[in-house]
Every structure is written in C-alpha cells, then in structure tokens.
Design a protein around this motif. Structure first.
Motif, short mmCIF file in Angstrom:
data_model
loop_
_atom_site.label_atom_id
_atom_site.label_comp_id
_atom_site.label_asym_id
_atom_site.label_seq_id
_atom_site.Cartn_x
_atom_site.Cartn_y
_atom_site.Cartn_z
N LEU A 126 16.03 58.94 19.41
CA LEU A 126 17.32 58.56 18.86
C LEU A 126 18.21 58.18 20.05
O LEU A 126 18.46 59.00 20.93
CB LEU A 126 17.94 59.72 18.08
CG LEU A 126 17.57 59.78 16.59
CD1 LEU A 126 16.07 59.94 16.42
CD2 LEU A 126 18.28 60.90 15.90
N VAL A 127 18.63 56.95 20.06
CA VAL A 127 19.40 56.43 21.19
C VAL A 127 20.84 56.22 20.75
O VAL A 127 21.12 55.49 19.80
CB VAL A 127 18.80 55.10 21.71
CG1 VAL A 127 19.60 54.60 22.91
CG2 VAL A 127 17.34 55.29 22.07
N SER A 128 21.75 56.90 21.43
CA SER A 128 23.16 56.79 21.09
C SER A 128 23.87 56.00 22.20
O SER A 128 23.81 56.38 23.37
CB SER A 128 23.76 58.19 20.96
OG SER A 128 25.10 58.11 20.54
N PRO A 129 24.53 54.89 21.84
CA PRO A 129 25.12 54.02 22.87
C PRO A 129 26.28 54.66 23.62
O PRO A 129 26.59 54.25 24.73
CB PRO A 129 25.64 52.82 22.06
CG PRO A 129 24.92 52.87 20.77
CD PRO A 129 24.64 54.31 20.50
N HIS A 130 26.94 55.66 23.03
CA HIS A 130 28.18 56.16 23.64
C HIS A 130 28.08 57.59 24.16
O HIS A 130 28.95 58.01 24.90
CB HIS A 130 29.32 56.07 22.63
CG HIS A 130 29.50 54.69 22.09
ND1 HIS A 130 30.06 53.67 22.82
CD2 HIS A 130 29.13 54.14 20.91
CE1 HIS A 130 30.06 52.56 22.09
NE2 HIS A 130 29.49 52.82 20.93
N THR A 131 27.08 58.35 23.77
CA THR A 131 26.97 59.74 24.21
C THR A 131 25.52 60.21 24.13
O THR A 131 24.75 59.73 23.30
CB THR A 131 27.86 60.67 23.35
OG1 THR A 131 27.66 62.02 23.77
CG2 THR A 131 27.54 60.55 21.88
N GLY A 132 25.19 61.14 25.00
CA GLY A 132 23.85 61.73 24.95
C GLY A 132 23.87 63.09 24.30
O GLY A 132 22.88 63.80 24.27
N SER A 133 25.03 63.47 23.74
CA SER A 133 25.14 64.79 23.13
C SER A 133 24.51 64.81 21.75
O SER A 133 24.16 63.78 21.18
CB SER A 133 26.62 65.19 23.03
OG SER A 133 27.29 64.30 22.18
N SER A 134 24.40 66.02 21.20
CA SER A 134 23.73 66.18 19.92
C SER A 134 24.58 65.64 18.77
O SER A 134 25.80 65.63 18.83
CB SER A 134 23.45 67.66 19.68
OG SER A 134 23.03 67.87 18.36
N PHE A 135 23.91 65.21 17.72
CA PHE A 135 24.57 64.72 16.50
C PHE A 135 24.88 65.90 15.57
O PHE A 135 25.51 65.73 14.52
CB PHE A 135 23.65 63.72 15.80
CG PHE A 135 24.37 62.61 15.08
CD1 PHE A 135 25.67 62.76 14.62
CD2 PHE A 135 23.74 61.39 14.86
CE1 PHE A 135 26.32 61.72 13.95
CE2 PHE A 135 24.38 60.35 14.20
CZ PHE A 135 25.67 60.53 13.75
N LEU A 136 24.41 67.11 15.93
CA LEU A 136 24.69 68.35 15.19
C LEU A 136 24.31 68.28 13.72
O LEU A 136 24.93 68.94 12.88
CB LEU A 136 26.18 68.71 15.33
CG LEU A 136 26.67 68.97 16.76
CD1 LEU A 136 28.17 69.28 16.75
CD2 LEU A 136 25.91 70.11 17.40
#
Lengths: 110, 134
Positions: A46-56
């Motif tokens: 799962l690649v997040s463009p704005h953050t590497g934190s968890s989606f919880l």
C-alpha cells in the motif's frame, strides 16, 4: 527479510519519480497449506503519496466512524494505492522501484 | 496507469486478505488454550534479494511472527538485531482474528523461555510458590 525493512520506505516509478511511501504490506492466504492456514504470500504494497504512517484501519470500505478521524485519515492518505508485488522491479537501499507498465490498484478492502 | 481521482481497478484476491499493520502487527498471540504468549512485533518474510531484479521471483511469504525489541526501533528508527527476536513459525498459526491464535501450547513457544526459566528456577523455590494463591 523483516517486514519493517519495507514499511515506510520510499517508492519510485520506473523513471525515478517519487510515488509515496509504503504504508502497509498486503498478504493473501493463497499459498499452499502451511500448518492449518494457507501460506500468506505478499500480494502488494500500500503506497501512500503523502505519508508512510498507518491508515489505522480506515482502508476498510465500511470504516467511516468516528467521522472526524475518518476524514483526517482519508485526507492524509489521499491518493493511496496498491502496488502489486509483480509490479515491483526491485528493492534496494533507496527503496522500492516499480517496473515499467505498472498499474495503480484500489487499496481499499471490504 | 490510472490518474488520481479516477476509479482505480480492484485486484482479484484468491484468498483471505491480511494487511500486516492492520491485521497482524501489535496483535496479541495466544496459545491453543487462549493463554497470552506474546505480541506480534514484526514479521519474518521470505527473502527479497536486495538490489536485484524480482522478475520471475516467487512472492515472499510470511515465515514467522517475531517478538522482541521491535517496538522501540519502530518508534526511534533502526532495526532490531535479529538475534534479539523470538520467532513463531507461521505453520503454528491456527487463526487470525482480534488475536492471533496458535495450534501449540505456550510452553512449546521459544519466546516464553525466560518466563518458564524464572518460574522453574526462582518462583518454585519460594515457599508457597508451587501452588495458586488461596
């Protein structure tokens, strides 16, 4: 390899342009039986463009409450996508590199 | 490739989906009787050759659930030494729910050896240490 080596690392496209950071790793129990469960094989990142934190957990399609938290997390992870493992060209010290012709998949789950 | 804002294609999953951070990490691991054993601090996955093309390589699989000092390094960065991590092979996992349930007893898990050593060598020598409190 330890999973922490993959979480949070940058992801780039074949031209070297940044795509985001690895927010999670998606496994699917689709391998041969390994004990009582099927082997859990890495399906993609799962690649997040704005953050590497968890989606919880808000990557679940049905997860919409508490509303303010859902809104904030969906905003932080706007543009998140699934990069299938077969679309990964290589992993090195600079991060994960997508292979030419890679596809951006829907990251949500039910 | 699909641009942001467009509806992205959904991949076809041929089995149960487990997102590592969402479904596995930080979950309590319980033995076959429901006794807490440890928490899932990290996962050991099949080898990914660093710097080499993955063309034709098999998808890595989860080999073991790891427990150790991974939490501190996750907060401050770095990587815990592999020697400090206890592992429970994936073949011992019975189910993944709110907790990760094993097919084996806590005493058969390497991760509990310190607890067992303290019980057998210290607690048992204390008067009254061989039975439940009355």
């Amino acid at each position: 390899m330890i999973l922490s080596d993959l979480l949070g690392v940058p992801v780039t496209d074949p031209a070297g342009a940044p795509l985001g950071r690895v927010a999670d790793a998606r496994f699917v129990l689709d391998g041969p039986l390994d004990g009582q469960l099927a082997a859990a094989r890495l399906f993609g990142l799962l690649v997040s463009p704005h953050t590497g934190s968890s989606f919880l957990g808000y990557e679940r399609r049905t997860m919409r409450a508490p509303y303010p938290i859902a809104v904030v997390l969906r905003w932080r992870h706007r543009g998140i996508f699934l990069l299938r493992w077969e679309d990964v060209e290589r992993v090195d010290r600079d991060g994960v590199h997508a292979r030419p012709g890679w596809t951006r998949y829907d990251a949500t789950i039910d | 490739m699909t641009d942001e804002g467009e509806r992205l294609p959904r991949p076809e999953y041929r089995g149960r989906v487990l997102d590592a951070a969402l479904h596995l990490l930080d979950r309590q691991v319980q033995d076959v009787h429901g006794e807490p054993v440890q928490t899932a601090d990290d996962l050991e996955i099949g080898d990914v050759p660093v710097g080499e093309s993955l063309e034709g390589a098999e998808r890595p699989r989860i080999l073991a659930i790891l427990n150790g000092t991974a939490l501190s390094t996750r907060v401050v960065g770095g990587r815990p030494p592999s020697s400090t991590l206890e592992r429970i092979p994936w073949r011992h996992v019975a189910d993944v729910g709110t907790a990760i349930r094993l097919t084996i007893e806590a005493d058969d898990v390497d991760a509990t050896w310190r607890e067992r050593w303290v019980r057998d060598h210290i607690i048992r020598r204390i008067p009254g240490g061989r039975h439940d409190p009355e």
